[in-house]
Design an enzyme around this catalytic site. Structure first.
Site, PDB file in Angstrom:
ATOM      1  N   HIS A 276       2.592 -17.605  49.384  1.00 12.20           N
ATOM      2  CA  HIS A 276       1.934 -18.557  48.472  1.00 12.20           C
ATOM      3  C   HIS A 276       1.146 -17.723  47.452  1.00 12.20           C
ATOM      4  O   HIS A 276       1.736 -16.971  46.678  1.00 12.20           O
ATOM      5  CB  HIS A 276       1.060 -19.494  49.317  1.00 12.20           C
ATOM      6  N   HIS A 315      11.364 -20.519  44.256  1.00 10.97           N
ATOM      7  CA  HIS A 315      10.295 -21.494  44.433  1.00 10.97           C
ATOM      8  C   HIS A 315      10.854 -22.693  45.174  1.00 10.97           C
ATOM      9  O   HIS A 315      12.009 -23.062  44.966  1.00 10.97           O
ATOM     10  CB  HIS A 315       9.760 -21.939  43.055  1.00 10.97           C
ATOM     11  N   ASP A 371       3.943 -16.002  39.836  1.00 11.69           N
ATOM     12  CA  ASP A 371       3.382 -14.743  40.325  1.00 11.69           C
ATOM     13  C   ASP A 371       4.107 -13.514  39.814  1.00 11.69           C
ATOM     14  O   ASP A 371       3.645 -12.390  40.018  1.00 11.69           O
ATOM     15  CB  ASP A 371       3.419 -14.733  41.864  1.00 11.69           C
TER      16      ASP A 371
HETATM   17  N1  ACO Z   1      14.613 -13.058  46.979  1.00  8.29           N
HETATM   18  C1  ACO Z   1      15.860 -13.124  47.506  1.00  8.29           C
HETATM   19  N2  ACO Z   1      16.436 -14.235  48.002  1.00  8.29           N
HETATM   20  C2  ACO Z   1      15.685 -15.354  47.978  1.00  8.29           C
HETATM   21  C3  ACO Z   1      14.384 -15.385  47.449  1.00  8.29           C
HETATM   22  C4  ACO Z   1      13.856 -14.174  46.936  1.00  8.29           C
HETATM   23  N3  ACO Z   1      12.628 -14.137  46.413  1.00  8.29           N
HETATM   24  N4  ACO Z   1      13.879 -16.632  47.554  1.00  8.29           N
HETATM   25  C5  ACO Z   1      14.846 -17.374  48.131  1.00  8.29           C
HETATM   26  N5  ACO Z   1      15.936 -16.605  48.384  1.00  8.29           N
HETATM   27  C6  ACO Z   1      17.222 -17.043  48.951  1.00  8.29           C
HETATM   28  C7  ACO Z   1      17.131 -17.229  50.454  1.00  8.29           C
HETATM   29  O1  ACO Z   1      17.513 -16.063  51.138  1.00  8.29           O
HETATM   30  C8  ACO Z   1      18.075 -18.378  50.666  1.00  8.29           C
HETATM   31  O2  ACO Z   1      19.394 -17.870  50.595  1.00  8.29           O
HETATM   32  P1  ACO Z   1      20.530 -18.408  51.647  1.00  8.29           P
HETATM   33  O3  ACO Z   1      20.572 -19.914  51.428  1.00  8.29           O
HETATM   34  O4  ACO Z   1      21.774 -17.692  51.274  1.00  8.29           O
HETATM   35  O5  ACO Z   1      20.020 -18.048  53.010  1.00  8.29           O
HETATM   36  C9  ACO Z   1      17.904 -19.269  49.447  1.00  8.29           C
HETATM   37  O6  ACO Z   1      17.471 -18.362  48.411  1.00  8.29           O
HETATM   38  C10 ACO Z   1      16.857 -20.365  49.624  1.00  8.29           C
HETATM   39  O7  ACO Z   1      15.629 -19.770  50.033  1.00  8.29           O
HETATM   40  P2  ACO Z   1      14.556 -20.436  50.997  1.00  8.29           P
HETATM   41  O8  ACO Z   1      13.727 -19.367  51.625  1.00  8.29           O
HETATM   42  O9  ACO Z   1      15.236 -21.418  51.900  1.00  8.29           O
HETATM   43  O10 ACO Z   1      13.672 -21.266  49.953  1.00  8.29           O
HETATM   44  P3  ACO Z   1      12.247 -21.878  50.234  1.00  8.29           P
HETATM   45  O11 ACO Z   1      12.124 -23.023  49.315  1.00  8.29           O
HETATM   46  O12 ACO Z   1      12.011 -22.133  51.692  1.00  8.29           O
HETATM   47  O13 ACO Z   1      11.253 -20.707  49.817  1.00  8.29           O
HETATM   48  C11 ACO Z   1       9.841 -19.301  48.559  1.00  8.29           C
HETATM   49  C12 ACO Z   1      10.560 -20.640  48.618  1.00  8.29           C
HETATM   50  C13 ACO Z   1       8.967 -19.108  49.837  1.00  8.29           C
HETATM   51  C14 ACO Z   1       8.893 -19.287  47.350  1.00  8.29           C
HETATM   52  C15 ACO Z   1      10.894 -18.169  48.473  1.00  8.29           C
HETATM   53  O14 ACO Z   1      11.661 -18.327  47.292  1.00  8.29           O
HETATM   54  C16 ACO Z   1      10.273 -16.779  48.519  1.00  8.29           C
HETATM   55  O15 ACO Z   1      10.046 -16.245  49.615  1.00  8.29           O
HETATM   56  N6  ACO Z   1       9.993 -16.154  47.328  1.00  8.29           N
HETATM   57  C17 ACO Z   1       9.317 -14.879  47.281  1.00  8.29           C
HETATM   58  C18 ACO Z   1       7.816 -15.075  47.485  1.00  8.29           C
HETATM   59  C19 ACO Z   1       7.152 -15.668  46.263  1.00  8.29           C
HETATM   60  O16 ACO Z   1       7.369 -15.248  45.136  1.00  8.29           O
HETATM   61  N7  ACO Z   1       6.261 -16.658  46.513  1.00  8.29           N
HETATM   62  C20 ACO Z   1       5.464 -17.286  45.436  1.00  8.29           C
HETATM   63  C21 ACO Z   1       5.821 -18.711  45.274  1.00  8.29           C
HETATM   64  S1  ACO Z   1       4.948 -19.391  43.910  1.00  8.29           S
HETATM   65  C22 ACO Z   1       3.427 -19.773  44.536  1.00  8.29           C
HETATM   66  O17 ACO Z   1       3.197 -19.976  45.682  1.00  8.29           O
HETATM   67  C23 ACO Z   1       2.357 -19.834  43.585  1.00  8.29           C
END
Ligand code: ACO
Length: 446
Positions: A276, A315, A371
């Protein structure tokens, strides 16, 4: 505002469900493209049955509230506070005006804005005992831990904090929290650095006063207007984001009728996590690890091999470019004109360029989020990495408080208490301590 049941529904705005276990059919109303989870409870196999529930870890498809604060269309990359597009607010408004808008629902008149700014400016001081309490943290305490704890401690200083059902008392706490978060944040930083605290200066703007409390030394501190404005814009961009993890924490704790200081401490604790508000810190560490633009393709390969995540990308809601990231990217260049170019920006731009062309990211609709660029700006402005989530928390304060206030004035809301699917043992009898190991082995446990 409509409640779920009052909303105009057209004929056939219902969902017909057939339970194949019993052959029975049920009709449940649809309003706002939503069905009420409680309407499923009537679906039972027999009279003793508890009734059907929904299972939704992480609330991916569950609306927990009706809210009029923030609108997001994640597919189109739209973010609006009280109907106003984030781009217009970032360009034309100020953080305190946006805070007023978010908290009260409308943009203020000049008189209302002056009164609000005066009120916030004159509540920025901390009780001296709070300062002493902050002195008690270890010399190198993480400022976010200090921030969370100090916000919670404020609840012990304001006895009226418990009067949450009185709108006037709520306004007092709201004004105090918006006013005091920058002071707590700056003191947490000065404590970590072993520097003397700089007290608030009522002649300065909200972001200007914060910069002064952060960076002023015996030689004084000249506030650069570009950096002052950049910080104000960053606060605007972070001011609310509807039902995210920390807003949900604020609402969940607030639903037990805790005071706003304890509820907001819980929200800030939720923000602290790397998935987050802690993500901008992780982005910076990632960019430093990559080290050079030539290493970007190899890093992208590691992401695609699922060794690492591309921090600052993806996201839960945005499946398009995060509109806040667009504004932040522009602010970055204004800041660099003053501070000099942060070399990490070139690595970030190359990561973004490659990722936006690569099918792995395109297919998953992974775009830069807020971010991705904010950490680079903060670093250029001399904020240490540990302060990044604290900066986010200052900006998010009005959003948390607006969500909390909305919760308390919403007659449909009750204490937050999800259900579970129990996966543990059925009842079993207590085993005397001397006999436990053998029995566990016999049962195949460990
Ligand atoms: N890098 C690589 N692959 C990713 C990323 C990433 N940053 N984010 C998602 N994916 C992939 C996952 O591996 C998944 O692939 P698959 O379906 O082949 O297994 C698919 O995209 C969906 O991802 P989920 O994790 O299911 O998406 P979710 O909605 O649960 O997660 C989150 C969202 C936590 C923000 C995620 O994208 C992430 O971890 N990002 C990096 C951390 C980040 O930048 N967080 C800040 C968010 S903004 C904020 O809070 C202000």
């Amino acid at each position: 505002m409509w409640t779920f049941d009052e909303r105009t529904t057209v004929a056939n705005d219902t969902l017909t469900i057939t339970d194949n276990r019993t052959g029975k059919t049920y009709e449940v109303p649809i309003a706002d493209e939503t069905i009420r989870a409680m309407d499923l409870r009537q679906i039972k196999v027999n009279d003793d049955d508890f009734g059907l529930m929904t299972y939704d870890p992480g609330f991916t498809n569950t609306a927990s509230t009706r809210s009029a604060v923030t609108f997001i269309d994640g597919d189109k990359g739209i973010l609006r506070y009280r109907g106003y597009p984030i781009e217009q607010l970032a360009e034309q408004s100020s953080f305190l005006e946006v805070a007023y808008l978010i908290l009260k629902g409308e943009l203020p008149t000049q008189g209302e804005l002056d009164e609000w700014v005066y009120g916030v400016t004159h509540h920025t001081f901390l009780h001296e005992n709070i300062r002493k309490l902050m002195d008690g943290f270890r010399y190198d305490a993480h400022p976010m831990g200090v921030f969370v704890s100090t916000v919670a401690a404020l609840s012990t200083f304001y006895v009226d904090a418990k009067l949450i059902h009185n709108s006037e008392d709520r306004q007092h706490q709201i004004e105090r929290l918006v006013a005091k978060t920058p002071t707590i944040a700056a003191f947490a930083y000065r404590h970590m650095m072993g520097l003397p605290y700089v007290y608030p200066n009522n002649t300065l703007s909200y972001p200007g006063n914060f910069l002064n409390m952060m960076f002023s030394t015996a030689a004084g501190y000249e506030i650069d207007p570009v950096l002052e404005r950049a910080l104000d814009v960053l606060f605007i961009l972070h001011a609310d984001h509807e039902q995210n993890c920390s807003a949900n924490a604020m609402r969940s704790v607030g639903s037990s009728e805790s005071d706003p200081y304890c509820s907001m401490a819980a929200a800030a604790a939720a923000l602290y996590g790397p998935l987050h508000g802690g993500a901008n810190e992780m982005v910076l560490r990632m960019l430093r690890e990559i080290g050079d633009v030539t290493n970007v393709p190899a890093y992208i390969k590691r992401v695609k091999d699922r060794e690492v995540r591309l921090m600052g990308f993806g996201h839960r809601v945005y499946k398009n470019y995060d509109p806040r990231a667009k504004v932040i990217k522009e602010v970055a260049y204004q800041v660099f004109d003053v501070t000099g170019r942060n070399p990490l920006i070139d690595i970030a731009l190359e990561l973004e360029r490659i990722a936006l062309e690569d099918s792995f990211f395109v297919e998953r609709k992974l775009y830069p989020n807020v971010d991705f660029y904010s950490g680079i700006i903060y670093e250029a402005m001399q904020f240490p990495v540990a302060m990044f989530p604290v900066l986010f928390a200052i900006g998010r304060t009005p959003g948390w408080l607006a969500q909390w206030q909305e919760l308390l004035t919403d007659s449909e809301q009750r204490i937050a208490r999800p259900r579970q699917i129990y996966t543990g043992y059925e009842q079993r009898d207590y085993i005397a301590i001397g006999k436990r190991t053998d029995i566990r082995r016999m049962a195949g446990g460990s």
